[in-house]
Design a protein around this motif. Structure first.
Motif, PDB file in Angstrom:
ATOM      1  N   VAL A  47       0.864  -1.178   0.000  1.00  0.00           N
ATOM      2  CA  VAL A  47       0.000   0.000   0.000  1.00  0.00           C
ATOM      3  C   VAL A  47       0.904   1.233   0.000  1.00  0.00           C
ATOM      4  N   TRP A  48       0.757   2.074  -1.036  1.00  0.00           N
ATOM      5  CA  TRP A  48       1.586   3.272  -1.190  1.00  0.00           C
ATOM      6  C   TRP A  48       0.789   4.520  -0.809  1.00  0.00           C
ATOM      7  N   PHE A  49       1.446   5.465  -0.164  1.00  0.00           N
ATOM      8  CA  PHE A  49       0.822   6.754   0.123  1.00  0.00           C
ATOM      9  C   PHE A  49       1.906   7.777   0.446  1.00  0.00           C
ATOM     10  N   ARG A  50       1.506   9.022   0.577  1.00  0.00           N
ATOM     11  CA  ARG A  50       2.439  10.117   0.838  1.00  0.00           C
ATOM     12  C   ARG A  50       2.111  10.814   2.150  1.00  0.00           C
ATOM     13  N   LEU A  51       3.147  11.324   2.804  1.00  0.00           N
ATOM     14  CA  LEU A  51       2.982  12.237   3.935  1.00  0.00           C
ATOM     15  C   LEU A  51       4.046  13.326   3.828  1.00  0.00           C
ATOM     16  N   PRO A  52       3.778  14.506   4.354  1.00  0.00           N
ATOM     17  CA  PRO A  52       4.741  15.608   4.223  1.00  0.00           C
ATOM     18  C   PRO A  52       6.074  15.288   4.893  1.00  0.00           C
ATOM     19  N   ARG A  53       7.125  15.868   4.343  1.00  0.00           N
ATOM     20  CA  ARG A  53       8.462  15.737   4.927  1.00  0.00           C
ATOM     21  C   ARG A  53       8.879  17.081   5.492  1.00  0.00           C
ATOM     22  N   GLU A  54       9.557  17.061   6.645  1.00  0.00           N
ATOM     23  CA  GLU A  54       9.961  18.295   7.308  1.00  0.00           C
ATOM     24  C   GLU A  54      11.452  18.297   7.592  1.00  0.00           C
ATOM     25  N   ALA A  55      11.995  19.476   7.845  1.00  0.00           N
ATOM     26  CA  ALA A  55      13.403  19.597   8.208  1.00  0.00           C
ATOM     27  C   ALA A  55      13.676  18.792   9.467  1.00  0.00           C
ATOM     28  N   GLY A  56      14.815  18.116   9.474  1.00  0.00           N
ATOM     29  CA  GLY A  56      15.174  17.288  10.619  1.00  0.00           C
ATOM     30  C   GLY A  56      14.786  15.839  10.463  1.00  0.00           C
ATOM     31  N   ASP A  57      13.973  15.510   9.437  1.00  0.00           N
ATOM     32  CA  ASP A  57      13.638  14.120   9.170  1.00  0.00           C
ATOM     33  C   ASP A  57      14.879  13.371   8.665  1.00  0.00           C
ATOM     34  N   PRO A  58      14.862  12.048   8.740  1.00  0.00           N
ATOM     35  CA  PRO A  58      15.964  11.280   8.134  1.00  0.00           C
ATOM     36  C   PRO A  58      16.138  11.651   6.670  1.00  0.00           C
ATOM     37  N   ASP A  59      17.344  11.473   6.160  1.00  0.00           N
ATOM     38  CA  ASP A  59      17.637  11.881   4.781  1.00  0.00           C
ATOM     39  C   ASP A  59      17.518  10.723   3.796  1.00  0.00           C
ATOM     40  N   ASP A  60      18.169   9.608   4.082  1.00  0.00           N
ATOM     41  CA  ASP A  60      18.179   8.487   3.157  1.00  0.00           C
ATOM     42  C   ASP A  60      16.975   7.579   3.371  1.00  0.00           C
ATOM     43  N   PRO A  61      16.584   6.814   2.348  1.00  0.00           N
ATOM     44  CA  PRO A  61      15.477   5.868   2.508  1.00  0.00           C
ATOM     45  C   PRO A  61      15.823   4.787   3.529  1.00  0.00           C
ATOM     46  N   PHE A  62      14.801   4.236   4.150  1.00  0.00           N
ATOM     47  CA  PHE A  62      15.052   3.197   5.143  1.00  0.00           C
ATOM     48  C   PHE A  62      13.894   2.215   5.201  1.00  0.00           C
ATOM     49  N   LEU A  63      14.196   1.046   5.752  1.00  0.00           N
ATOM     50  CA  LEU A  63      13.221  -0.002   5.988  1.00  0.00           C
ATOM     51  C   LEU A  63      12.902  -0.036   7.470  1.00  0.00           C
TER      52      LEU A  63
END
Length: 414
Positions: free
Chosen positions: A193-209
């Motif tokens: 299931v794919w969806f989007r949520l906003p990203r903010e400063a201070g969030d992790p940078d690289d993709p992760f599992l």
């Protein structure tokens, strides 16, 4: 390409304007082959598709002279990949030690990638792109496939006759169905299931599992937003939907607490996409006059995000092997068989690794068991190197061998 009101003639007709079809169309056109690409939709604008361009594909773009144009597209570079488990963080791959010029994965909306490839292809007068053109049947003559029938924008059926027909129309291939071929299914324990949520400063940078007993989620940095993949048991979307969006919001919050204040943006299930995961492949990728590549030949699991890259490299191999013959107006079946032989090992090995991960990690986690923790590859040099090369370069990266011809080099303004 010659044509009448309802019939066209070309050297190679490609069904499907995804990564495999678009790349093959470009490579053949720049070599001087008359090629027609059919795309059944009106545009390439579809969300939650394969958006990961790996170093091996970046190298292909470089060899085609498109690296600079590609890097002007909106993209995010990922250099490392980690797994966040209930017991801590584990490094899965570090691409910064790869050989070669490109040591990262670029995340680019697939429609931007396809628009770039087809825009470059349309500079050649021998490339023809037909949108809103779904294939309805195959043209058969003298025991061989000699083109396709398709429904045009006028709602009427038309015919394209060609020396070679290439099926690059995805895992639900209409061409494959018309040819009467069925892939061997290997099964998968999950859907996504794919969806989007906003990203903010201070969030992790690289993709992760994010891996936990009973839950798996992948988070991909798309600069201004997170593209999130929630892995669910196979066929489980109906149950998830019945429990309501509130349950999904609570799950996201529990797995990724830093998104706590943003999950309210996930209001209902109209905002999600569902990928029904399949792993399969044809045992035979060709018939006289017909070749299958990409997902039409082998559907890949989303594990490692390598599907788009295998599709592109199928196209490069097909162009390298069959292109010179197409310039003579020929497509001998022994050359089509060579494409399959060339791409069989990378397909089989990649799917085998995906199936092991599905069984030992994803399947166990979705059943609520504690899945084995992935190894911290930074402490295991041999495994680290293998993981890096497998994700970044793949099993058998292809290179552009089919040269730009004097005929193909005559760009036109469109």
């Amino acid at each position: 390409m010659s044509e009448t009101e309802t019939t066209r003639t070309t050297t190679c007709v490609i069904a499907g304007g995804g990564p495999a079809g678009a790349m093959l169309g470009l490579m053949l056109a720049r070599a001087g082959v008359d090629v027609t690409l059919l795309e059944k939709h009106a545009d390439f604008l579809r969300d939650f598709r394969g958006d990961t361009i790996h170093p091996s594909t970046l190298q292909v773009l470089d060899e085609l002279g498109l690296a600079e144009a590609f890097h002007r597209l909106p993209h995010h570079k990922a250099y490392t990949f980690t797994a966040m488990t209930d017991r801590g963080e584990v490094r899965l791959a570090d691409l910064r030690k790869l050989p070669g010029k490109y040591r990262y994965i670029a995340f680019v909306p697939q429609w931007e990638f396809l628009n770039m490839i087809t825009a470059e292809a349309r500079k050649y007068p021998n490339f023809h792109l037909l949108m809103n053109a779904p294939v309805t049947d195959l043209v058969r003559r003298d025991g061989a496939i000699r083109g396709v029938r398709y429904r045009g924008e006028d709602g009427q059926e038309h015919e394209i006759r060609a020396e070679l027909t290439v099926a690059a129309d995805g895992r639900g291939s209409d061409v494959r169905r018309a040819a009467g071929l069925e892939p061997k299914e290997f099964g998968a324990p999950m859907d996504v299931v794919w969806f989007r949520l906003p990203r903010e400063a201070g969030d992790p940078d690289d993709p992760f599992l994010r891996l936990s007993a009973g839950y798996i989620m992948v988070a991909i940095n798309r600069t201004t937003y997170w593209q999130l993949a929630y892995v669910i048991p196979k066929g489980g979307f109906g149950k998830l939907r019945a429990r309501g969006a509130g349950e999904l919001r609570r799950t996201v919050k529990g797995l990724l607490p830093f998104l706590d204040g943003r999950v309210s943006g996930l209001r209902d299930f109209d905002e999600v996409g569902v990928l029904q995961v399949a792993v399969n492949r044809l045992s035979r990728w060709h018939l006289p006059g017909l070749l299958f590549i990409g997902d039409a030949a082998h559907a890949m699991s989303p594990i490692f995000g390598v599907g788009i890259n295998l599709a592109v490299h199928d196209a490069v191999a097909a162009a390298n092997i069959v292109g010179p013959a197409l310039l003579r107006g020929e497509a001998p079946e022994e050359l089509l068989a060579r494409v399959r032989r060339r791409r069989w090992a990378p397909t089989m090995i990649t799917q085998a690794v995906q199936r092991v991960v599905q069984r030992l990690v994803i399947g166990r986690a979705l059943k609520g068991r504690r899945a084995p923790a992935p190894p911290d590859v930074s402490r295991l040099p041999v495994i680290s190197g293998l993981a890096r090369r497998f994700i970044g370069l793949g099993v058998l990266p292809e290179h552009v061998r089919l040269p730009l011809s004097k005929t193909g080099s005559q760009h036109v303004d469109r």
